[in-house]
Write a protein that holds these residues in place. Structure first.
Motif, short mmCIF file in Angstrom:
data_model
loop_
_atom_site.label_atom_id
_atom_site.label_comp_id
_atom_site.label_asym_id
_atom_site.label_seq_id
_atom_site.Cartn_x
_atom_site.Cartn_y
_atom_site.Cartn_z
N ASN A 138 0.85 -1.19 0.00
CA ASN A 138 0.00 0.00 0.00
C ASN A 138 0.89 1.24 0.00
O ASN A 138 1.34 1.70 1.05
CB ASN A 138 -0.92 -0.01 1.22
N HIS A 139 1.15 1.73 -1.21
CA HIS A 139 2.04 2.88 -1.36
C HIS A 139 1.47 4.11 -0.65
O HIS A 139 0.25 4.26 -0.52
CB HIS A 139 2.25 3.19 -2.84
N ALA A 140 2.37 4.98 -0.22
CA ALA A 140 1.98 6.17 0.54
C ALA A 140 0.90 6.98 -0.17
O ALA A 140 -0.11 7.36 0.43
CB ALA A 140 3.21 7.03 0.82
N SER A 141 1.10 7.24 -1.46
CA SER A 141 0.14 8.07 -2.20
C SER A 141 -1.22 7.39 -2.30
O SER A 141 -2.26 8.06 -2.27
CB SER A 141 0.69 8.38 -3.60
N GLU A 194 15.42 0.68 1.70
CA GLU A 194 15.40 1.08 0.29
C GLU A 194 14.09 1.75 -0.08
O GLU A 194 13.98 2.37 -1.15
CB GLU A 194 15.62 -0.15 -0.60
N HIS A 195 13.09 1.65 0.80
CA HIS A 195 11.76 2.16 0.48
C HIS A 195 11.31 3.24 1.46
O HIS A 195 10.10 3.52 1.57
CB HIS A 195 10.75 1.01 0.50
N VAL A 196 12.25 3.87 2.16
CA VAL A 196 11.89 4.85 3.19
C VAL A 196 11.03 5.98 2.62
O VAL A 196 10.10 6.47 3.28
CB VAL A 196 13.16 5.42 3.86
N ASP A 197 11.30 6.39 1.39
CA ASP A 197 10.54 7.50 0.79
C ASP A 197 9.08 7.15 0.56
O ASP A 197 8.24 8.05 0.41
CB ASP A 197 11.18 7.93 -0.54
#
Length: 257
Positions: free
Chosen positions: A55-58, A94-97
């Motif tokens: 579930n991506h942030a956006s 690697e996915h902190v953003d």
């Protein structure tokens, strides 16, 4: 602490995004249950980066905005914030953003461990997150098999800078006596700083927040206000109330026969 003003920082309320709720209708019913249980603010924390869900942030932010519009249209007095329950894995840094914090500044991150064990690289992840200014808040440590067997492990993680969240249903005994006693021991030792529901639209996975606060009050009159303030401070990215921590005692095994 106002019981109709509770903050719930771990909840799977968004529709059709993980195993929390299959539909908008069910999510709206969960929202009504939350309000009836004294909750006013919810951090929506769909599973992210586990074996089943991404579930991506956006996407979470869009889902929260859409759901808030539905809540407002139904006059349900509940405010939803976007978050994630981030599953621990070796590629996390690697996915902190793409990670949503508990607060908008990402000072705090809700981190889920595997239920059965603690990966050996957790200590390194805690250190790397701290280098990014992120404090991990470990979700429901009282339900982790390795931590139940060796409670001192949670003490070591908190010593390294982690925080932890106890589940309301654990505290009231829904997951059984051993989990309940482990949860209470962690509270007494200062190793968990906040209570949250981890609610799903599943049997025995409801909110139980007001009941959990009653248990906290029975344990000590100072606990409910401290936990309520901590929940708000986490959501706002502020520092928590500092208390001393101690090594927890191992709970004896509870046998059914």
């Amino acid at each position: 602490m106002k019981i109709n003003n509770l903050v719930d920082l771990h909840c799977h309320i968004l529709p059709a995004i993980d195993d929390g709720s299959p539909s908008l209708e069910v999510s709206l019913e969960l929202a009504r249950q939350a309000v009836a249980d004294g909750i006013r603010y919810i951090l929506a924390t769909p599973h992210h980066m586990d074996r089943h869900y991404i579930n991506h942030a956006s996407d979470v932010e869009s889902a929260v905005n859409a759901f808030q519009m539905e809540l407002d249209g139904q006059n349900i007095p509940l405010t939803i914030f976007p978050g994630q329950e981030v599953h621990l894995n070796g590629q996390l840094m690697e996915h902190v953003d793409d990670l949503l914090g508990i607060d908008t500044g990402k000072n705090y991150l809700l981190l889920e461990l595997p239920h059965e064990m603690i990966p050996s690289y957790l200590d390194e992840i805690i250190f790397k997150l701290s280098c990014e200014g992120i404090t991990p808040v470990i979700a429901h440590p009282e339900r982790n098999a390795q931590i139940i067997a060796d409670p001192k492990r949670l003490y070591e993680l908190v010593e390294q800078g982690a925080l932890a969240q106890v589940t309301a249903t654990s505290l009231v005994g829904t997951f059984g006596k051993q989990v309940q006693q482990t949860a209470k021991e962690f509270i007494k030792c200062g190793l968990v700083q906040v209570v949250a529901s981890d609610a799903h639209a599943l049997k025995n996975r409801g909110f139980s927040m007001s009941q959990a606060y009653q248990v906290l009050n029975e344990m000590g009159s100072e606990y409910p206000e401290r936990f309520a303030i901590n929940a708000r401070n986490l959501l706002n990215g502020k520092k928590l109330i500092e208390i001393n921590i101690s090594v927890p005692k191992k709970q004896r095994n509870f046998w059914l026969f």
